[in-house]
Design an enzyme around this catalytic site. Structure first.
Site, short mmCIF file in Angstrom:
data_model
loop_
_atom_site.label_atom_id
_atom_site.label_comp_id
_atom_site.label_asym_id
_atom_site.label_seq_id
_atom_site.Cartn_x
_atom_site.Cartn_y
_atom_site.Cartn_z
N THR A 1 0.82 -1.21 0.00
CA THR A 1 0.00 0.00 0.00
C THR A 1 0.85 1.27 0.00
OG1 THR A 1 -1.48 1.27 1.44
CG2 THR A 1 -0.09 -0.30 2.52
N ASP A 2 0.26 2.36 -0.47
CA ASP A 2 0.97 3.65 -0.40
C ASP A 2 1.03 4.19 1.03
OD1 ASP A 2 -1.70 4.38 -0.09
OD2 ASP A 2 -1.72 5.88 -1.70
N GLU A 3 0.27 3.56 1.94
CA GLU A 3 0.24 4.07 3.32
C GLU A 3 1.57 3.88 4.03
OE1 GLU A 3 -3.29 3.46 5.61
OE2 GLU A 3 -4.47 3.04 3.82
N TYR B 1 -1.72 -0.57 10.91
CA TYR B 1 -1.85 -1.24 9.61
C TYR B 1 -0.66 -0.90 8.72
CZ TYR B 1 -3.27 -1.70 4.71
OH TYR B 1 -3.29 -1.98 3.36
N LYS C 1 2.35 -3.32 7.27
CA LYS C 1 2.58 -3.49 5.82
C LYS C 1 4.02 -3.07 5.48
CE LYS C 1 0.21 -4.65 2.92
NZ LYS C 1 -0.14 -6.00 2.39
N ASN D 1 -8.08 1.68 -3.49
CA ASN D 1 -8.89 1.00 -4.51
C ASN D 1 -10.37 1.19 -4.22
OD1 ASN D 1 -7.24 -1.92 -5.80
ND2 ASN D 1 -6.27 -0.08 -5.01
N LYS E 1 -15.36 0.10 4.49
CA LYS E 1 -14.50 1.08 3.82
C LYS E 1 -15.36 2.22 3.27
CE LYS E 1 -10.82 -1.57 4.44
NZ LYS E 1 -10.24 -2.57 3.57
P1 NAD Z 1 -9.49 -7.36 2.17
O1 NAD Z 1 -9.49 -7.06 3.63
O2 NAD Z 1 -10.70 -7.07 1.36
O3 NAD Z 1 -9.16 -8.91 1.94
C1 NAD Z 1 -8.15 -9.58 2.65
C2 NAD Z 1 -8.29 -11.07 2.39
O4 NAD Z 1 -7.23 -11.73 3.07
C3 NAD Z 1 -9.61 -11.66 2.91
O5 NAD Z 1 -10.19 -12.53 1.96
C4 NAD Z 1 -9.17 -12.44 4.16
O6 NAD Z 1 -9.99 -13.58 4.42
C5 NAD Z 1 -7.76 -12.83 3.79
N1 NAD Z 1 -6.92 -13.06 4.98
C6 NAD Z 1 -6.79 -12.25 6.05
N2 NAD Z 1 -5.97 -12.82 6.95
C7 NAD Z 1 -5.57 -14.00 6.42
C8 NAD Z 1 -4.70 -15.03 6.87
N3 NAD Z 1 -4.09 -14.97 8.06
N4 NAD Z 1 -4.49 -16.10 6.07
C9 NAD Z 1 -5.11 -16.18 4.85
N5 NAD Z 1 -5.96 -15.24 4.39
C10 NAD Z 1 -6.18 -14.16 5.16
O7 NAD Z 1 -8.21 -6.62 1.58
P2 NAD Z 1 -8.03 -5.90 0.17
O8 NAD Z 1 -8.60 -4.54 0.25
O9 NAD Z 1 -8.46 -6.82 -0.89
O10 NAD Z 1 -6.44 -5.74 0.13
C11 NAD Z 1 -5.63 -6.79 -0.40
C12 NAD Z 1 -4.18 -6.39 -0.28
O11 NAD Z 1 -3.94 -5.19 -1.01
C13 NAD Z 1 -3.73 -6.12 1.15
O12 NAD Z 1 -2.44 -6.67 1.32
C14 NAD Z 1 -3.70 -4.62 1.26
O13 NAD Z 1 -2.72 -4.20 2.18
C15 NAD Z 1 -3.35 -4.21 -0.15
N6 NAD Z 1 -3.87 -2.90 -0.59
C16 NAD Z 1 -5.17 -2.60 -0.44
C17 NAD Z 1 -5.64 -1.36 -0.89
C18 NAD Z 1 -7.11 -0.98 -0.81
O14 NAD Z 1 -7.45 0.15 -1.14
N7 NAD Z 1 -8.00 -1.87 -0.42
C19 NAD Z 1 -4.76 -0.43 -1.45
C20 NAD Z 1 -3.41 -0.80 -1.57
C21 NAD Z 1 -2.98 -2.04 -1.14
#
Ligand code: NAD
Length: 349
Positions: free
Chosen positions: A133-135, A159, A163, A189, A198
Site C-alpha cells: 500500500t501507499d500508506e 496497519y 505493511k 482502490n 471502507k
Molecule cells: P481485504 O481485507 O478485502 O481482503 C483480505 C483477504 O485476506 C480476505 O479474503 C481475508 O480472508 C484474507 N486473509 C486475512 N488474513 C488472512 C490469513 N491470516 N491467512 C489467509 N488469508 C487471510 O483486503 P483488500 O482490500 O483486498 O487488500 C488486499 C491487499 O492489497 C492487502 O495486502 C492490502 O494491504 C493491499 N492494498 C489494499 C488497498 C485498498 O485500497 N483496499 C490499497 C493498496 C494495497
C-alpha cells in the site's frame, strides 16, 4: 502459468482472480483463511472453472501453507492476504501483526523451501509478488509531489507499520536468500465487492438506509483513487513484466478529498434512487481518528512507462460504475454478514 494468490477471497484478490481466470488464461490456487473481510460470492463467476482451486488456509500456518505448495506446485505467488482495515488496526493491532508480518514471513519461508525443489530454469522464472500500500510512506504534505519508488517509509497507523514491515521482509528475503521478489504499492482502490466498512461501500450502505454519512474531521483528507479492475490489470503486468527485485507504485492519479468522494456518491445515487432533498444533507463530520494522515498520492509513471499498463477508468466513470453496482447488488451489500459489520466512520485508509 499456475499462480498461488493469497487473500483471493478479499476485495482486490477476488478482482485479480476474476481477471486471471477470465482474461489471462492462468490457473489459480486461492489460499484464504476466509476472515470477516472475505467475500466468497465475489468468486461465483470463476468457481466452476477447472483452472480455479480454493484452499482455506491461514498464511500463519506453516504446515498447511507448505502442503499447498507441495500439492499445487505454483509458478508464482501473488501475496495479498492481510488485515487491511486501518480503524480495526487501531482498535486491536495484534491481528494485523500476526497476518501482515508473521503471515508474510511464513509465506516467504515456505516459498524459500519450495524453491529448493525446483530446477534452475523454474526457479529463475518464479516470482513472489508482494502487494502493498501507499500508506507505508505516511503523510504527504499538501503541495509535495506524489510519492515515488524511492520515497522513505514513514508509516503512521498499525496497519501501515505492519505493511511496511512486510515490505522490508520481502526485500530482505530477495537480497539474502535470493527469493525472486517483485513489489507493488498501490493507492486506494474502489469497485464492486469491497467490504462495507471502507469509505465508498459504507457510504452507499448508510445512504440507502437514510442513515447519517459520517466523515472524519472535516473530510479534507486526500486519497488517490484507482478502480480495482485497473489495479488487477497492473498486478498481472507487474507479475509478467516487472523487473526482479523492483518496486512499482500503482495509482489512479485521481486525488480527491473524502468529502468530494462522498459528495460524488450522493450525486450518483440521486438519479438512481431519488431521495427528497438528495443525499448530501446526510453528511456528518465526526471526531477525527488518531494519527490520521492528511494526504496520500503516488506517481505511477514507472508502471505506466515500463509495463505498458493503462487505466480504463477515470474516477468519474469508475465511481458511477461502482455506485450503480452497489445499488444493483443490495442483497450483497446488506447480506448475511451485515449484522456483524462494524459501521464506523468509513475508513479511506
Ligand atoms: P481485504 O481485507 O478485502 O481482503 C483480505 C483477504 O485476506 C480476505 O479474503 C481475508 O480472508 C484474507 N486473509 C486475512 N488474513 C488472512 C490469513 N491470516 N491467512 C489467509 N488469508 C487471510 O483486503 P483488500 O482490500 O483486498 O487488500 C488486499 C491487499 O492489497 C492487502 O495486502 C492490502 O494491504 C493491499 N492494498 C489494499 C488497498 C485498498 O485500497 N483496499 C490499497 C493498496 C494495497
Amino acid at each position: 502459468m499456475k499462480v498461488l494468490v493469497s487473500g483471493g477471497a478479499g476485495f482486490i484478490g477476488s478482482a485479480l482472480i476474476r481477471f486471471l481466470i477470465q482474461e489471462a488464461d492462468v490457473s489459480v490456487i486461492n489460499l484464504d483463511k476466509l476472515t470477516y473481510a472475505a467475500s466468497p460470492e465475489a468468486l461465483d463467476a470463476v468457481r466452476a472453472s477447472t483452472r480455479y482451486h480454493f484452499e482455506q488456509v491461514d498464511i500463519c500456518d506453516r504446515e498447511a501453507v507448505t502442503s499447498v505448495f507441495e500439492r499445487h506446485r505454483p509458478d508464482a505467488v501473488m501475496h495479498l492476504a492481510a488485515e487491511s482495515h486501518v480503524d480495526r488496526s487501531i482498535d486491536g493491532p495484534e491481528a494485523c501483526l500476526q497476518t501482515n508480518v508473521v503471515g508474510t514471513f511464513v509465506l516467504l519461508e515456505a516459498t524459500r523451501e519450495y524453491l529448493k525443489q525446483l530446477s534452475t530454469e523454474s526457479r529463475d522464472a518464479f516470482r513472489f509478488h508482494h502487494i502493498s500500500t501507499d500508506e507505508v510512506f505516511g503523510d504527504l504534505s499538501p503541495d509535495a509531489p506524489p510519492f515515488n519508488e524511492v520515497s522513505p517509509y514513514s508509516p503512521s497507523s498499525p496497519y501501515a507499520a505492519t505493511k511496511a514491515a512486510s515490505d522490508h521482509l520481502v526485500r530482505a528475503w530477495g537480497r539474502t536468500y535470493g527469493v525472486p521478489v517483485v513489489l507493488s504499492n498501490c493507492s486506494n482502490n474502489y469497485g464492486p465487492f469491497q467490504y462495507p466498512e471502507k469509505l465508498i461501500p459504507l457510504t452507499v450502505f448508510n445512504a440507502l438506509r437514510g442513515q447519517p454519512l459520517p466523515l472524519y474531521g472535516q473530510g479534507d483528507q486526500i486519497r488517490d483513487w484507482l478502480h480495482v479492475d485497473d489495479h488487477a490489470r497492473a498486478l498481472f503486468r507487474i507479475l509478467c513484466g516487472g523487473e526482479l527485485g523492483e518496486t512499482y507504485l500503482v495509482g489512479g492519479e485521481s486525488e480527491r478529498t473524502n468529502l468530494e468522494v462522498v459528495e460524488a456518491i450522493c450525486d450518483q445515487l440521486q438519479p438512481l434512487i431519488p431521495r427528497p432533498g438528495g443525499y448530501r444533507p446526510l453528511i456528518r463530520f465526526v471526531d477525527d481518528r488518531p494519527g490520521h494522515d492528511r494526504r496520500y498520492a503516488v506517481s505511477p509513471s514507472k508502471a505506466l512507462r515500463t509495463l505498458g499498463w493503462t487505466r480504463h477508468y477515470s474516477f468519474e466513470a469508475g465511481i458511477q460504475q461502482t455506485v450503480s453496482w452497489y445499488v444493483d447488488h443490495q442483497d450483497w451489500l446488506f447480506g448475511s454478514g451485515a449484522d456483524g459489520r462494524r459501521l464506523g466512520s468509513g475508513s479511506a485508509g
